[in-house]
Design a protein around this motif. Structure first.
Motif, PDB file in Angstrom:
ATOM      1  N   TRP A 306       0.838  -1.197   0.000  1.00  0.00           N
ATOM      2  CA  TRP A 306       0.000   0.000   0.000  1.00  0.00           C
ATOM      3  C   TRP A 306       0.873   1.247   0.000  1.00  0.00           C
ATOM      4  CZ3 TRP A 306      -5.236  -0.456  -0.417  1.00  0.00           C
ATOM      5  CH2 TRP A 306      -5.771  -1.727  -0.182  1.00  0.00           C
ATOM      6  N   ALA A 307       0.387   2.240  -0.717  1.00  0.00           N
ATOM      7  CA  ALA A 307       1.028   3.552  -0.721  1.00  0.00           C
ATOM      8  C   ALA A 307      -0.010   4.584  -0.328  1.00  0.00           C
ATOM      9  CB  ALA A 307       1.612   3.865  -2.090  1.00  0.00           C
ATOM     10  N   VAL A 308       0.439   5.706   0.247  1.00  0.00           N
ATOM     11  CA  VAL A 308      -0.462   6.776   0.652  1.00  0.00           C
ATOM     12  C   VAL A 308      -0.284   7.936  -0.312  1.00  0.00           C
ATOM     13  CG1 VAL A 308      -1.109   8.374   2.477  1.00  0.00           C
ATOM     14  CG2 VAL A 308      -0.369   6.055   3.058  1.00  0.00           C
ATOM     15  N   LYS A 309      -1.361   8.313  -0.985  1.00  0.00           N
ATOM     16  CA  LYS A 309      -1.330   9.378  -1.990  1.00  0.00           C
ATOM     17  C   LYS A 309      -2.152  10.569  -1.510  1.00  0.00           C
ATOM     18  CE  LYS A 309       0.912   6.737  -4.932  1.00  0.00           C
ATOM     19  NZ  LYS A 309       2.301   7.011  -5.318  1.00  0.00           N
ATOM     20  N   GLU A 310      -1.634  11.760  -1.738  1.00  0.00           N
ATOM     21  CA  GLU A 310      -2.393  12.949  -1.368  1.00  0.00           C
ATOM     22  C   GLU A 310      -3.469  13.225  -2.406  1.00  0.00           C
ATOM     23  OE1 GLU A 310      -1.785  17.574   0.122  1.00  0.00           O
ATOM     24  OE2 GLU A 310      -0.061  16.400  -0.572  1.00  0.00           O
ATOM     25  N   ILE A 311      -4.630  13.623  -1.950  1.00  0.00           N
ATOM     26  CA  ILE A 311      -5.737  14.002  -2.819  1.00  0.00           C
ATOM     27  C   ILE A 311      -6.142  15.434  -2.489  1.00  0.00           C
ATOM     28  CG2 ILE A 311      -6.570  11.632  -3.007  1.00  0.00           C
ATOM     29  CD1 ILE A 311      -8.714  12.312  -0.935  1.00  0.00           C
ATOM     30  N   ASP A 312      -6.998  16.004  -3.304  1.00  0.00           N
ATOM     31  CA  ASP A 312      -7.478  17.363  -3.072  1.00  0.00           C
ATOM     32  C   ASP A 312      -8.506  17.344  -1.931  1.00  0.00           C
ATOM     33  OD1 ASP A 312      -8.440  19.942  -3.110  1.00  0.00           O
ATOM     34  OD2 ASP A 312      -8.570  20.051  -5.298  1.00  0.00           O
ATOM     35  N   ALA A 313      -8.214  18.031  -0.850  1.00  0.00           N
ATOM     36  CA  ALA A 313      -9.102  18.037   0.316  1.00  0.00           C
ATOM     37  C   ALA A 313     -10.460  18.637  -0.013  1.00  0.00           C
ATOM     38  CB  ALA A 313      -8.446  18.797   1.460  1.00  0.00           C
ATOM     39  N   LYS A 314     -10.544  19.447  -1.064  1.00  0.00           N
ATOM     40  CA  LYS A 314     -11.818  20.044  -1.430  1.00  0.00           C
ATOM     41  C   LYS A 314     -12.803  19.021  -1.984  1.00  0.00           C
ATOM     42  CE  LYS A 314      -9.759  24.550  -2.527  1.00  0.00           C
ATOM     43  NZ  LYS A 314      -9.514  25.553  -3.600  1.00  0.00           N
ATOM     44  N   ASP A 315     -12.300  17.823  -2.327  1.00  0.00           N
ATOM     45  CA  ASP A 315     -13.177  16.773  -2.843  1.00  0.00           C
ATOM     46  C   ASP A 315     -13.882  16.001  -1.730  1.00  0.00           C
ATOM     47  OD1 ASP A 315     -12.513  17.411  -5.448  1.00  0.00           O
ATOM     48  OD2 ASP A 315     -10.845  15.986  -5.526  1.00  0.00           O
ATOM     49  N   LEU A 316     -13.600  16.361  -0.492  1.00  0.00           N
ATOM     50  CA  LEU A 316     -14.255  15.720   0.647  1.00  0.00           C
ATOM     51  C   LEU A 316     -15.410  16.588   1.136  1.00  0.00           C
ATOM     52  CD1 LEU A 316     -11.207  14.431   2.728  1.00  0.00           C
ATOM     53  CD2 LEU A 316     -12.724  13.104   1.241  1.00  0.00           C
ATOM     54  N   THR A 317     -16.585  15.966   1.306  1.00  0.00           N
ATOM     55  CA  THR A 317     -17.770  16.684   1.763  1.00  0.00           C
ATOM     56  C   THR A 317     -18.389  15.940   2.953  1.00  0.00           C
ATOM     57  OG1 THR A 317     -18.226  17.368  -0.513  1.00  0.00           O
ATOM     58  CG2 THR A 317     -20.011  17.605   1.078  1.00  0.00           C
ATOM     59  N   PRO A 318     -18.649  16.650   4.069  1.00  0.00           N
ATOM     60  CA  PRO A 318     -19.295  15.977   5.208  1.00  0.00           C
ATOM     61  C   PRO A 318     -20.739  15.614   4.876  1.00  0.00           C
ATOM     62  CG  PRO A 318     -19.066  18.322   5.633  1.00  0.00           C
ATOM     63  CD  PRO A 318     -18.322  18.052   4.365  1.00  0.00           C
ATOM     64  N   ASP A 319     -21.150  14.408   5.289  1.00  0.00           N
ATOM     65  CA  ASP A 319     -22.507  13.929   5.057  1.00  0.00           C
ATOM     66  C   ASP A 319     -22.950  13.148   6.287  1.00  0.00           C
ATOM     67  OD1 ASP A 319     -24.910  13.095   4.046  1.00  0.00           O
ATOM     68  OD2 ASP A 319     -24.059  11.592   2.688  1.00  0.00           O
ATOM     69  N   GLY A 320     -23.499  13.864   7.267  1.00  0.00           N
ATOM     70  CA  GLY A 320     -23.879  13.229   8.518  1.00  0.00           C
ATOM     71  C   GLY A 320     -22.646  12.767   9.269  1.00  0.00           C
ATOM     72  N   THR A 321     -22.572  11.484   9.516  1.00  0.00           N
ATOM     73  CA  THR A 321     -21.381  10.939  10.183  1.00  0.00           C
ATOM     74  C   THR A 321     -20.341  10.448   9.174  1.00  0.00           C
ATOM     75  OG1 THR A 321     -22.374   8.729  10.304  1.00  0.00           O
ATOM     76  CG2 THR A 321     -22.746  10.200  12.181  1.00  0.00           C
ATOM     77  N   GLU A 322     -20.584  10.641   7.897  1.00  0.00           N
ATOM     78  CA  GLU A 322     -19.679  10.149   6.857  1.00  0.00           C
ATOM     79  C   GLU A 322     -18.968  11.297   6.149  1.00  0.00           C
ATOM     80  OE1 GLU A 322     -19.254   6.942   6.518  1.00  0.00           O
ATOM     81  OE2 GLU A 322     -20.880   6.365   7.870  1.00  0.00           O
ATOM     82  N   LEU A 323     -17.842  10.935   5.521  1.00  0.00           N
ATOM     83  CA  LEU A 323     -17.169  11.832   4.597  1.00  0.00           C
ATOM     84  C   LEU A 323     -17.388  11.291   3.191  1.00  0.00           C
ATOM     85  CD1 LEU A 323     -13.675  12.869   6.035  1.00  0.00           C
ATOM     86  CD2 LEU A 323     -15.581  14.369   5.412  1.00  0.00           C
ATOM     87  N   SER A 324     -17.899  12.121   2.300  1.00  0.00           N
ATOM     88  CA  SER A 324     -18.124  11.722   0.922  1.00  0.00           C
ATOM     89  C   SER A 324     -16.971  12.219   0.060  1.00  0.00           C
ATOM     90  CB  SER A 324     -19.453  12.305   0.426  1.00  0.00           C
ATOM     91  OG  SER A 324     -19.662  12.017  -0.929  1.00  0.00           O
ATOM     92  N   TYR A 325     -16.389  11.323  -0.714  1.00  0.00           N
ATOM     93  CA  TYR A 325     -15.273  11.687  -1.592  1.00  0.00           C
ATOM     94  C   TYR A 325     -15.752  11.673  -3.040  1.00  0.00           C
ATOM     95  CZ  TYR A 325     -10.797  11.309  -4.052  1.00  0.00           C
ATOM     96  OH  TYR A 325      -9.726  11.502  -4.898  1.00  0.00           O
ATOM     97  N   SER A 326     -15.727  12.831  -3.676  1.00  0.00           N
ATOM     98  CA  SER A 326     -16.155  12.962  -5.072  1.00  0.00           C
ATOM     99  C   SER A 326     -15.046  13.662  -5.834  1.00  0.00           C
ATOM    100  CB  SER A 326     -17.456  13.776  -5.161  1.00  0.00           C
ATOM    101  OG  SER A 326     -18.481  13.158  -4.407  1.00  0.00           O
ATOM    102  N   PRO A 327     -14.085  12.910  -6.357  1.00  0.00           N
ATOM    103  CA  PRO A 327     -12.936  13.540  -6.993  1.00  0.00           C
ATOM    104  C   PRO A 327     -13.258  14.143  -8.353  1.00  0.00           C
ATOM    105  CG  PRO A 327     -12.825  11.164  -7.241  1.00  0.00           C
ATOM    106  CD  PRO A 327     -13.986  11.452  -6.354  1.00  0.00           C
ATOM    107  N   ASP A 328     -12.627  15.276  -8.622  1.00  0.00           N
ATOM    108  CA  ASP A 328     -12.658  15.861  -9.956  1.00  0.00           C
ATOM    109  C   ASP A 328     -11.671  15.072 -10.803  1.00  0.00           C
ATOM    110  OD1 ASP A 328     -12.153  17.412 -12.244  1.00  0.00           O
ATOM    111  OD2 ASP A 328     -12.715  19.239 -11.181  1.00  0.00           O
TER     112      ASP A 328
END
Length: 334
Positions: A306-328
């Protein structure tokens, strides 16, 4: 004139000895003769044997009664000792597979180029990151009391809360459902409530009404329990207990964060036996994060890394108790 009986002639034997003759027998027991002494001895022997057997039986009965009484007292003492001990024994379960995201207060996290299947989980230790939206555990409880034990739910105590962590967000490797041989009893707690109470888990994984699946265990019976703690507004640290009753008495059983499957758990960093951690931590999804990262599988079919890759934090949206990831598509991580 009355008849006068003729005079009787004297008995020659008595006449010669001068001893009066014995009167003739007119009734009573017959003369037993020379064997009457043997009959007496036989009766004495039989009576003696019967008396000895009676004494032996009386002694054996007393001993058996005394031994049974001691055994009953030992069993009673053992049962009372068990009743005074923990009502349930707690070991690790298998059905809890953790949250989809973790968060850190820091916005600067350094990573290696690659992690093995085992070492990647060192990134998600409680001392480094906190589960987002939902935390929990699964445990197997086994009844130890001789009497029936009833499990009623969970209580939260020593709760301390503050603002959500908004430094970095990090997703773990996907592992799917933890799996279980039999369905666990599931329950959840809303930490945002003024008075958190145990609730049912709905079919869509939400929290329903007050917990309605109380269950009982006889001595030696076991049941897996999965419990989750949720928040949409804050970061909380707390402890939790199972609420049980036995013989009309109320008991609380501390719930460990990560209960060992065996009798002891091991600290991976030192290899030594480690005490279970009883402090749960969870943070609500933050409106925005400074940085965000995803765990990405690398390598070929012969080895899983496994490798850890940085993503755009703006693609994360709070949804109740979850984080929704919708990448551009332009900023999506490989």
């Amino acid at each position: 004139m009355a008849d006068v009986p003729p005079p009787q002639r004297p008995d020659p034997a008595s006449a010669s000895t001068g001893t009066p003759a014995a009167a003739p027998r007119t009734g009573g027991a017959p003369d037993r003769g020379p064997d009457s002494g043997g009959d007496s001895r036989l009766r004495w022997i039989i009576g003696t044997v019967v008396a000895v057997l009676g004494i032996v039986l009386a002694v054996l009965t007393y001993y058996d009664s005394h031994r049974t009484t001691e055994s009953d007292l030992d069993d009673k003492a053992s049962a009372e000792k068990q009743e005074k001990g923990p009502a349930l024994e707690v070991t690790g379960g298998f059905s809890w597979y953790g949250p989809a995201w973790y968060a850190s207060r820091s916005d600067r996290i350094s990573f290696k180029d690659r992690y093995s299947e085992d070492t990647v989980w060192e990134l998600f230790r409680p001392s480094k990151v906190t589960p987002v939206g939902k935390t929990g555990t699964s445990i197997v409880v086994e009844s130890r009391h001789p009497t029936t034990v009833t499990v009623h739910g969970v209580q939260v105590r020593d709760r301390h809360c503050e603002a959500p962590l908004d430094g970095s967000a990090l997703s773990p490797p996907g592992i799917g459902d933890g799996g279980s041989d039999a369905p666990p009893v599931r329950m959840g707690i809303n930490l945002d409530s003024g008075r958190p109470v145990t609730r049912d888990i709905t079919d869509d994984e939400g929290l329903g009404g007050p917990f309605s699946k109380q269950f009982t265990l006889d001595q030696g019976d076991a049941q897996e329990i999965q419990v989750s703690f949720r928040t949409e507004r804050q970061t909380c640290a707390f402890r939790a207990d199972l609420l049980v009753t036995s013989q009309g008495k109320r008991h609380t059983i501390p719930i460990p964060v990560d209960a060992p499957v065996d009798d002891a758990t091991t600290d991976r960093s030192t290899g030594d036996a480690a005490e279970p951690d009883y402090t749960f931590r969870v943070t609500a999804p933050a409106p925005r994060y400074a940085r965000a990262y995803r765990s990405v599988r690398v390598g070929d079919d012969t080895r899983i890394d496994w490798a850890v890759k940085e993503i755009d934090a703006k693609d994360l949206t709070p949804d109740g108790t979850e984080l929704s990831y919708s990448p551009d598509s332009a900023t999506a991580a490989p």
